[in-house]
Design a protein around this motif. Sequence first.
Motif, short mmCIF file in Angstrom:
data_model
loop_
_atom_site.label_atom_id
_atom_site.label_comp_id
_atom_site.label_asym_id
_atom_site.label_seq_id
_atom_site.Cartn_x
_atom_site.Cartn_y
_atom_site.Cartn_z
N SER A 228 0.83 -1.20 0.00
CA SER A 228 0.00 0.00 0.00
C SER A 228 0.87 1.26 0.00
CB SER A 228 -0.93 0.00 1.22
OG SER A 228 -1.56 1.25 1.37
N CYS B 238 -1.72 3.19 -3.01
CA CYS B 238 -3.09 2.68 -3.14
C CYS B 238 -3.44 1.96 -1.84
CB CYS B 238 -3.19 1.68 -4.30
SG CYS B 238 -2.77 2.35 -5.93
N LEU C 77 -6.08 6.58 -0.26
CA LEU C 77 -7.03 6.92 -1.34
C LEU C 77 -7.45 8.38 -1.26
CD1 LEU C 77 -9.22 3.73 -1.07
CD2 LEU C 77 -7.40 4.17 -2.71
N SER D 15 -12.95 3.17 -9.86
CA SER D 15 -11.72 2.66 -9.27
C SER D 15 -11.16 1.52 -10.10
CB SER D 15 -11.97 2.19 -7.84
OG SER D 15 -12.58 3.22 -7.08
N GLY E 99 -7.23 1.47 -6.25
CA GLY E 99 -7.00 2.90 -6.28
C GLY E 99 -7.83 3.54 -7.38
N LEU F 283 -4.31 5.37 -11.60
CA LEU F 283 -3.10 4.93 -10.91
C LEU F 283 -2.00 4.59 -11.93
CD1 LEU F 283 -2.90 1.59 -11.18
CD2 LEU F 283 -4.66 1.68 -9.44
#
Length: 347
Positions: free
Chosen positions: A121, A126, A246, A300, A322, A326
């Motif tokens: 992450s 994300c 996020l 997303s 995400g 992204l």
Amino acid sequence: MRPAPPIAELSDRARDIFRRVVDGYLESGQPVGSKTLALSGLNLSPASIRGVLAQLETAGLLAAPHTSAGRMPTDLGLRLFVDGMMQTHEPTAEERQAIAARAGTAGPVEEALAATTAALSGLSACAGLVMVPKRETVLRSIGFVPLSPTQALCVLVGEDGNVENRVMDLPAGMSPVALMEAGNYVSARLSGLTLAEARARLDRELAGGRAALDGAARDLVERGLAVWSEDGERRPVLIVRGQGRLLDDAAAADLERVRELLDDLEGKQEVAALLDSARAGDATRIFIGAETRLFALSGSAVIARPFRGADGRVVGVVGVIGPTRLNYARVVPMVDFTAATLARLMG
């Protein structure tokens, strides 16, 4: 959603402009205009660029969110880019080390999975996701510690060293001797069994009159195993880390989308079902926006890859979620590396 046109159907000029729009959008999160493209090294006039942008929009690959605001890729356009144009960038040595180090976290395997997901992450910016099958607890012992005349603490110790506690109500008049007898029976007769196996053996021994338990202790063991079995069935199989990532600067202008996404993540059962669909095969799966009903509103994307255990069977899926903008080229190889790392962990 209609399928993306084959990349071969686009002219060299259209491919070049399309790639520049996608690259610019993924970097900034903002639509890319013809003036920006004209300054990017294209040997074309703004009018010619606008003509190509209009063609790409007609093909469903680009969209203009506002009049004269430039273009941004649609979900269809992102799919074409990811499948046919993206050049990936392998994780750096530092990124690989960060992921591998967290996978080596001491303790129960769930803690290592959670730590590795948190590392993914942080590196991908994300939210990290990992889904593992429901792990059946293998009993080492169950103890019953009196708290009051009407309550006891049920302490379960698993073969993996994991210890969990639950408070149980006791029938009136339950003696400390019965509590001890119940714990001794589990340790002597049910140790090394899963909860389901332990319940089955207890039922057989009770039916055959072989369970050396009085009525009160027998009731306590039955209820203790039932409490833990119900808890295991409800235990989430999905670990989510880094939801706060996020909420980046670009998300501030679209808080409704972020709210929808966070609501989606709260519905862990549906997210787990989506990840479960990535279990087939060895390839990384990429789900973009409206391609899935779950994330159609939040706009997303999910990148997910299965990982296998020592026996070669798929034991889980790891990935990230995400915004659709992204950095696919960077994040896809990062998810691949994390899956390989978890496969070694589970081996």
